[in-house]
Design a protein around this motif. Structure first.
Motif: not given
Ligand code: 13P
Ligand code: SF4
Length: 301
Positions: A21, A23, A37-38, A111, A126, A195, A197, A211-212
């Motif tokens: 990922h 992050y 990203d996810s 998530n 996201s 983001h 979130e 999203s990232t």
């Molecule tokens: P993304 O899908 O944007 O990478 O976000 C995942 C996530 O855990 C953001 O906190």
């Protein structure tokens, strides 16, 4: 032999792919075959043909990879790396909500745990949440879980009422409007990306809430050369690497997800050596959890 070379050699021997990922630690992203990203990680897991997948991210990401690639051995190098938000919508609680609200469609942000996914109708990330929510009839009652911030941002942007669960990402929820105002004062030329979130009052002050994965594309395509990045700081590594002429500023309180940082090269090596830390899920539960994820992938094509 360096640890990087050892991982590369073992990866070949095991017919393994490493997915990370955005992050995770810079050195983990650098060793990965795919970073994303996810949504991007889920898409890759759905079509990849690997004997072994080493998923570098938090646990729900490894579970999603296992659900979408059940024949592969999915390894999660730091089994204690969870997402606190995913634990805010417990499967039993979601099942009880469904019982009391049979007319309400349940959308789970990716998530969430595999067990919670097995209780819902549809998933989103996201990266595709707007598309997924927009595809639903306006008069359909919806519960969006667990992220009240992402859900609140969707309600506002799409003018679409939804009931919101009581969860949030503790890292993004801590970002305040003042953080954005102060960063803008310091870097008045910069484009601000956050983001979704983040709280609604924070996204309202940004130029883009993405999203990232979408952020990485947007900073490449945007002609500006200075950006304020309102998300977990791990993403700065790829941004700087892929855009050497551009400047990226984290927010003053530099949001860090400690769970994402639990994945280290040492743990990847150990996991590959003895094929340990395998993600094992109940097959029946996996089959149920696969449905809302596959619906999501279909709707976000
Ligand atoms: P993304 O899908 O944007 O990478 O976000 C995942 C996530 O855990 C953001 O906190
Ligand atoms: Fe979960 Fe937040 Fe960490 Fe993302 S940044 S994995 S949502 S705790």
């Amino acid at each position: 032999m360096s640890i990087v070379d050892e991982i590369k050699q073992l990866k070949k021997e095991r017919n393994a792919v490493i997915m990370a990922h955005n992050y995770t630690l810079p050195e983990v992203q650098d060793i990965a075959d795919f970073s994303g990203d996810s949504l991007e990680l889920a898409r890759i897991a759905a079509k990849i043909n690997a004997e072994v997948i080493v998923l570098c991210g938090v646990r729900f990401m490894a579970e999603t990879a296992k659900i979408l690639s059940p024949a592969a051995k999915v390894l999660h190098p730091a089994p204690d790396s969870g997402c606190p938000m995913a634990d805010m919508a417990e499967a039993g609680e979601v099942r009880a909500f469904r019982k009391e609200n049979p007319d309400t469609l349940l959308i789970a942000y990716v998530n969430t745990t595999a067990a919670t996914k097995s209780e819902v109708d549809l998933c989103c990330t996201s990266g595709n949440a707007e598309k997924i929510v927009s595809a639903l009839p306006k008069d359909q009652k919806v519960m969006f879980l667990p992220d009240a911030n992402l859900g609140g941002n969707l309600v506002k942007k799409l003018s679409r009422p939804m009931e919101l669960w009581h969860g949030c990402c503790p890292i993004h929820d801590r970002i305040t409007p003042e953080d954005i105002i102060n960063a803008r004062k310091e870097h008045p030329q910069a484009v601000v990306m956050v983001h979704p979130e983040c709280k609604v009052e924070v996204t309202a002050l940004a130029d883009h809430a993405l999203s990232t994965g979408a952020m990485l594309t947007a900073v490449k395509e945007n002609p500006a050369n200075e950006f304020i990045i309102g998300t977990e700081t791990g993403i700065l590594h790829r941004m700087r690497k892929e855009n050497p002429g551009k400047i990226f500023h984290p927010l003053a309180n530099a949001p860090v997800c400690s769970d994402m940082k639990k994945i280290t090269l040492e743990k990847i090596l150990a996991t590959l050596k003895d094929l340990s830390n395998e993600v094992v899920l109940d097959p029946e539960m996996m089959d149920k959890a696969r449905k809302p994820i596959e619906k999501m992938l279909e709707l976000s094509k």
